[in-house]
Design a protein around this motif. Structure first.
Motif, PDB file in Angstrom:
ATOM      1  N   SER A 186      17.328   9.699   7.106  1.00 42.80           N
ATOM      2  CA  SER A 186      17.598   8.305   7.485  1.00 42.80           C
ATOM      3  C   SER A 186      17.115   8.033   8.902  1.00 42.80           C
ATOM      4  CB  SER A 186      19.092   7.992   7.399  1.00 42.80           C
ATOM      5  OG  SER A 186      19.535   8.191   6.086  1.00 42.80           O
ATOM      6  N   ALA A 187      17.181   9.043   9.748  1.00 41.01           N
ATOM      7  CA  ALA A 187      16.734   8.878  11.136  1.00 41.01           C
ATOM      8  C   ALA A 187      15.211   8.794  11.229  1.00 41.01           C
ATOM      9  CB  ALA A 187      17.262  10.026  11.998  1.00 41.01           C
ATOM     10  N   THR A 188      14.493   9.470  10.318  1.00 42.38           N
ATOM     11  CA  THR A 188      13.014   9.426  10.351  1.00 42.38           C
ATOM     12  C   THR A 188      12.468   8.293   9.474  1.00 42.38           C
ATOM     13  OG1 THR A 188      12.799  10.892   8.423  1.00 42.38           O
ATOM     14  CG2 THR A 188      12.840  11.952  10.599  1.00 42.38           C
ATOM     15  N   LEU A 189      13.337   7.690   8.663  1.00 41.22           N
ATOM     16  CA  LEU A 189      12.977   6.716   7.611  1.00 41.22           C
ATOM     17  C   LEU A 189      12.300   7.372   6.409  1.00 41.22           C
ATOM     18  CD1 LEU A 189      12.029   3.212   9.064  1.00 41.22           C
ATOM     19  CD2 LEU A 189      14.258   4.227   8.670  1.00 41.22           C
ATOM     20  N   ALA A 190      12.256   8.720   6.367  1.00 46.07           N
ATOM     21  CA  ALA A 190      11.778   9.395   5.149  1.00 46.07           C
ATOM     22  C   ALA A 190      12.701   9.039   3.986  1.00 46.07           C
ATOM     23  CB  ALA A 190      11.754  10.910   5.338  1.00 46.07           C
ATOM     24  N   ASN A 191      13.972   8.838   4.284  1.00 45.75           N
ATOM     25  CA  ASN A 191      14.905   8.483   3.198  1.00 45.75           C
ATOM     26  C   ASN A 191      14.454   7.198   2.521  1.00 45.75           C
ATOM     27  OD1 ASN A 191      17.334   8.707   1.603  1.00 45.75           O
ATOM     28  ND2 ASN A 191      18.122   6.995   2.808  1.00 45.75           N
ATOM     29  N   LYS A 192      14.035   6.219   3.328  1.00 49.25           N
ATOM     30  CA  LYS A 192      13.592   4.953   2.714  1.00 49.25           C
ATOM     31  C   LYS A 192      12.269   5.175   2.001  1.00 49.25           C
ATOM     32  CE  LYS A 192      16.379   2.915   3.270  1.00 49.25           C
ATOM     33  NZ  LYS A 192      17.641   2.738   2.494  1.00 49.25           N
ATOM     34  N   PRO A 273      11.348  -6.250  10.223  1.00 47.56           N
ATOM     35  CA  PRO A 273      10.446  -5.337   9.503  1.00 47.56           C
ATOM     36  C   PRO A 273      10.518  -3.927  10.086  1.00 47.56           C
ATOM     37  CG  PRO A 273       9.209  -6.889  10.872  1.00 47.56           C
ATOM     38  CD  PRO A 273      10.648  -7.257  11.016  1.00 47.56           C
ATOM     39  N   PRO A 274      10.300  -2.905   9.263  1.00 45.69           N
ATOM     40  CA  PRO A 274      10.302  -1.538   9.803  1.00 45.69           C
ATOM     41  C   PRO A 274       9.063  -1.295  10.664  1.00 45.69           C
ATOM     42  CG  PRO A 274       9.688  -1.527   7.476  1.00 45.69           C
ATOM     43  CD  PRO A 274      10.024  -2.949   7.824  1.00 45.69           C
ATOM     44  N   ASP A 275       9.186  -0.425  11.645  1.00 48.62           N
ATOM     45  CA  ASP A 275       8.068  -0.090  12.521  1.00 48.62           C
ATOM     46  C   ASP A 275       7.391   1.181  11.991  1.00 48.62           C
ATOM     47  OD1 ASP A 275       6.394   0.824  14.515  1.00 48.62           O
ATOM     48  OD2 ASP A 275       7.701   0.150  16.146  1.00 48.62           O
ATOM     49  N   LEU A 276       6.251   0.991  11.358  1.00 47.56           N
ATOM     50  CA  LEU A 276       5.583   2.123  10.703  1.00 47.56           C
ATOM     51  C   LEU A 276       4.846   3.021  11.698  1.00 47.56           C
ATOM     52  CD1 LEU A 276       4.181   0.313   7.544  1.00 47.56           C
ATOM     53  CD2 LEU A 276       6.355   1.504   7.822  1.00 47.56           C
ATOM     54  N   GLU A 277       4.688   2.532  12.929  1.00 46.75           N
ATOM     55  CA  GLU A 277       4.069   3.376  13.959  1.00 46.75           C
ATOM     56  C   GLU A 277       5.060   4.414  14.459  1.00 46.75           C
ATOM     57  OE1 GLU A 277       0.876   3.278  15.078  1.00 46.75           O
ATOM     58  OE2 GLU A 277       0.587   1.895  13.398  1.00 46.75           O
ATOM     59  N   ARG A 278       6.249   3.940  14.778  1.00 44.24           N
ATOM     60  CA  ARG A 278       7.254   4.878  15.298  1.00 44.24           C
ATOM     61  C   ARG A 278       7.854   5.720  14.171  1.00 44.24           C
ATOM     62  NH1 ARG A 278      11.822   2.332  17.682  1.00 44.24           N
ATOM     63  NH2 ARG A 278      11.222   0.501  16.484  1.00 44.24           N
ATOM     64  N   PHE A 279       7.840   5.192  12.956  1.00 45.66           N
ATOM     65  CA  PHE A 279       8.459   5.917  11.832  1.00 45.66           C
ATOM     66  C   PHE A 279       7.418   6.107  10.715  1.00 45.66           C
ATOM     67  CE2 PHE A 279      11.869   3.713  14.092  1.00 45.66           C
ATOM     68  CZ  PHE A 279      12.687   4.792  14.395  1.00 45.66           C
ATOM     69  N   PRO A 280       6.422   6.974  10.974  1.00 48.20           N
ATOM     70  CA  PRO A 280       5.291   7.096  10.040  1.00 48.20           C
ATOM     71  C   PRO A 280       5.688   7.657   8.669  1.00 48.20           C
ATOM     72  CG  PRO A 280       5.147   8.753  11.792  1.00 48.20           C
ATOM     73  CD  PRO A 280       6.276   7.850  12.161  1.00 48.20           C
ATOM     74  N   LEU A 281       6.848   8.284   8.548  1.00 45.63           N
ATOM     75  CA  LEU A 281       7.197   8.870   7.246  1.00 45.63           C
ATOM     76  C   LEU A 281       7.384   7.806   6.169  1.00 45.63           C
ATOM     77  CD1 LEU A 281       9.317  11.851   8.483  1.00 45.63           C
ATOM     78  CD2 LEU A 281       7.424  12.012   6.849  1.00 45.63           C
ATOM     79  N   LEU A 282       7.712   6.600   6.576  1.00 47.13           N
ATOM     80  CA  LEU A 282       7.811   5.518   5.583  1.00 47.13           C
ATOM     81  C   LEU A 282       6.410   5.133   5.092  1.00 47.13           C
ATOM     82  CD1 LEU A 282       9.400   3.464   3.978  1.00 47.13           C
ATOM     83  CD2 LEU A 282       9.519   2.006   6.016  1.00 47.13           C
ATOM     84  N   ARG A 283       5.476   5.028   6.016  1.00 43.65           N
ATOM     85  CA  ARG A 283       4.091   4.714   5.631  1.00 43.65           C
ATOM     86  C   ARG A 283       3.504   5.830   4.762  1.00 43.65           C
ATOM     87  NH1 ARG A 283      -0.189   6.640   8.003  1.00 43.65           N
ATOM     88  NH2 ARG A 283       0.839   7.158   9.963  1.00 43.65           N
ATOM     89  N   LEU A 284       3.761   7.082   5.163  1.00 44.75           N
ATOM     90  CA  LEU A 284       3.213   8.219   4.403  1.00 44.75           C
ATOM     91  C   LEU A 284       3.781   8.256   2.979  1.00 44.75           C
ATOM     92  CD1 LEU A 284       3.368  10.956   7.200  1.00 44.75           C
ATOM     93  CD2 LEU A 284       1.278  10.007   6.169  1.00 44.75           C
ATOM     94  N   ALA A 285       5.039   7.877   2.832  1.00 42.87           N
ATOM     95  CA  ALA A 285       5.652   7.864   1.491  1.00 42.87           C
ATOM     96  C   ALA A 285       4.983   6.810   0.622  1.00 42.87           C
ATOM     97  CB  ALA A 285       7.150   7.586   1.597  1.00 42.87           C
ATOM     98  N   ARG A 286       4.719   5.656   1.215  1.00 39.96           N
ATOM     99  CA  ARG A 286       4.067   4.596   0.420  1.00 39.96           C
ATOM    100  C   ARG A 286       2.672   5.066  -0.018  1.00 39.96           C
ATOM    101  NH1 ARG A 286       5.014  -0.780  -0.659  1.00 39.96           N
ATOM    102  NH2 ARG A 286       6.756  -1.013   0.780  1.00 39.96           N
ATOM    103  N   GLU A 287       1.958   5.677   0.916  1.00 38.57           N
ATOM    104  CA  GLU A 287       0.618   6.178   0.569  1.00 38.57           C
ATOM    105  C   GLU A 287       0.695   7.248  -0.516  1.00 38.57           C
ATOM    106  OE1 GLU A 287      -1.033   5.421   5.089  1.00 38.57           O
ATOM    107  OE2 GLU A 287      -1.123   7.479   4.279  1.00 38.57           O
ATOM    108  N   ALA A 288       1.650   8.169  -0.378  1.00 38.12           N
ATOM    109  CA  ALA A 288       1.797   9.248  -1.374  1.00 38.12           C
ATOM    110  C   ALA A 288       2.152   8.649  -2.734  1.00 38.12           C
ATOM    111  CB  ALA A 288       2.864  10.237  -0.916  1.00 38.12           C
ATOM    112  N   GLY A 289       3.048   7.667  -2.725  1.00 35.59           N
ATOM    113  CA  GLY A 289       3.450   7.027  -3.976  1.00 35.59           C
ATOM    114  C   GLY A 289       2.277   6.326  -4.630  1.00 35.59           C
ATOM    115  N   GLU A 290       1.521   5.597  -3.831  1.00 35.22           N
ATOM    116  CA  GLU A 290       0.380   4.850  -4.394  1.00 35.22           C
ATOM    117  C   GLU A 290      -0.697   5.785  -4.934  1.00 35.22           C
ATOM    118  OE1 GLU A 290      -0.557   2.308  -1.105  1.00 35.22           O
ATOM    119  OE2 GLU A 290       0.745   0.687  -1.847  1.00 35.22           O
ATOM    120  N   ARG A 291      -0.881   6.924  -4.280  1.00 34.27           N
ATOM    121  CA  ARG A 291      -1.896   7.875  -4.768  1.00 34.27           C
ATOM    122  C   ARG A 291      -1.404   8.571  -6.029  1.00 34.27           C
ATOM    123  NH1 ARG A 291      -3.648  11.104   0.612  1.00 34.27           N
ATOM    124  NH2 ARG A 291      -5.522  11.685  -0.515  1.00 34.27           N
ATOM    125  N   GLY A 292      -0.106   8.695  -6.187  1.00 30.53           N
ATOM    126  CA  GLY A 292       0.477   9.232  -7.426  1.00 30.53           C
ATOM    127  C   GLY A 292       0.224  10.720  -7.588  1.00 30.53           C
ATOM    128  N   GLY A 293       0.123  11.192  -8.834  1.00 29.55           N
ATOM    129  CA  GLY A 293      -0.072  12.613  -9.107  1.00 29.55           C
ATOM    130  C   GLY A 293       1.029  13.430  -8.442  1.00 29.55           C
TER     131      GLY A 293
END
Ligand code: NDP
Ligand code: MG
Length: 361
Positions: A186-192, A273-293
């Motif tokens: 939750s602190a890194t936003l990886a949870n979200k 809005p969430p800050d994807l620069e300071r909390f990149p794990l949210l952005r990385l999750a979206r990218e991982a989800g979109e790439r799938g597999g």
């Protein structure tokens, strides 16, 4: 309600203990099996008159022996995968707190769910909220869904301050009291980030229809935007006993000790809005989800290794995101059709992340 025999996996954890409280207060619910990872559970087994209890070992064997009506999977991490797939495959109702298994094995889980045909009831508060708000609204009337995030304890930290945060600070969540792994997430936003992927699989929504918004008081758990411009929101004080109770007694709704909203005390409903620069794990999750597999599987595996390393003092807070980014870069993300392939993808991402941890020591 007909007597419901529950297998409670992760009984010693934050969700597990709250679930036992809900079960103790709810006639018609009983516990037929409990499991923990390492902590002893004899006392719990005796208090709840549980026939099948297990510390460590294979939870699938436990489930086969116990033949539950419902599995509450409150194990933390990828270790919950066997129970998730077993319940879905066998058409046994699954109350799912263990988001990591759905994130890592989304496609396999959906196939198993289709074959098994049972209920999949989200326990995660945002997904429980969405499940309830989506009820009665076909895909044609839904525009998108919105997951709220508290923003964690470091919501207003500068990048420089984030460099130096301690484990103790990361474990002090402003609105929820939870186990250590999800508190760090939750602190890194990886949870979200995990929840974004969880929502994609649970509700069959493309990622561009799942929004994340920071809402510091955690009173609004999620919203559904409808086509006509209306939005339905689910509100309540942040207390996991509500979604746990809903999942365990579904489709009934039982009373819980959680008070209703008190407007006389004031209610802060602020969003940003969430800050994807300071909390990149949210952005990385979206990218991982979109790439799938197996990209979501690699994301989850590397994150688990990194969070454990942060908690034991081996790496710093910002290293968690760096490690996950490295693991995603190094993986081919090839889709898998069997659990064995998924275990390999998980293992490879773990090995890579562990190598980075060792190098950082
Ligand atoms: P905790 O760390 O408090 O508890 C984890 C539980 O899992 C413990 O009972 C632990 O046993 C058990 N466990 C770990 N490994 C195994 C294993 N191999 N076999 C059997 N049991 C195992 O975590 P939480 O309760 O906070 O979270 C549980 C799950 O629910 C996570 O996936 C989390 O993301 C999700 N969740 C939690 C929320 C919360 O409010 N806590 C909110 C929404 C989702 P032991 O005690 O022996 O280590
Ligand atoms: Mg949640």
């Amino acid at each position: 309600m007909r007597e419901r025999r529950i297998a409670l996996l992760g009984a010693t954890g934050s969700i597990g203990r709250q679930a036992l409280e809900v079960i103790a207060a709810s006639p018609g619910l009983s516990v037929c099996a409990i499991a923990s990872g390492t902590r002893p559970i004899d006392g719990l087994a005796a208090n709840f008159d549980v026939e099948h209890a297990q510390v460590g070992g294979d939870v699938v064997e436990l489930l086969e022996r116990a033949e539950p009506d419902l599995v509450l999977n409150a194990i933390v991490g990828f270790a919950g995968i066997g129970a998730t797939l077993w319940a879905l495959e066998h058409g046994v109702s699954l109350a799912l707190a263990n988001k990591e298994s759905l994130v890592a094995a989304g496609d396999l889980a959906l196939d198993a769910w289709k074959r098994g045909g049972g209920l999949l009831l989200p326990v995660d508060s945002e997904h429980s909220a969405l499940f309830q708000c989506l009820d009665g609204h076909g895909p044609g009337s839904v525009d998108s869904v919105v997951l709220t995030a508290s923003g964690g304890p470091f919501r207003n930290h500068t990048p420089d301050e984030l460099e130096h945060v301690t484990v103790e600070e990361a474990l002090a969540h402003p609105t929820w009291s939870m186990g250590p792994k999800i508190t760090v997430d939750s602190a890194t936003l990886a949870n979200k980030g995990l929840e974004l992927i969880e929502a994609h699989f649970l509700f069959g929504l493309d990622y561009d229809r799942i929004e994340v918004v920071v809402h510091p008081t955690s009173v609004v758990h999620a919203l559904v935007r409808l086509r006509d411009g209306a939005a339905l929101a689910h509100l309540g004080y942040p207390d996991m006993r509500v979604p746990i109770s809903y999942a365990l007694t579904y489709p009934e709704r039982r009373a819980t000790p959680v008070p209703g909203l008190d407007f006389s005390a004031g209610l802060q409903l602020e969003f940003e809005p969430p800050d994807l620069e300071r909390f990149p794990l949210l952005r990385l999750a979206r990218e991982a989800g979109e790439r799938g597999g197996t990209f979501p599987c690699a994301y989850n595996a590397a994150n688990e290794v990194a969070v454990a390393a942060f908690l034991d003092g081996s790496i710093r807070f910002l290293d968690i995101a760096a490690l996950v980014a490295d693991a995603l870069d190094a993986t081919d993300g090839a889709p898998v059709t069997h659990l064995a392939g998924l275990m390999t993808a998980d293992g490879e991402a773990r090995r890579l992340a562990a190598g980075r941890v060792a190098a950082a020591r």
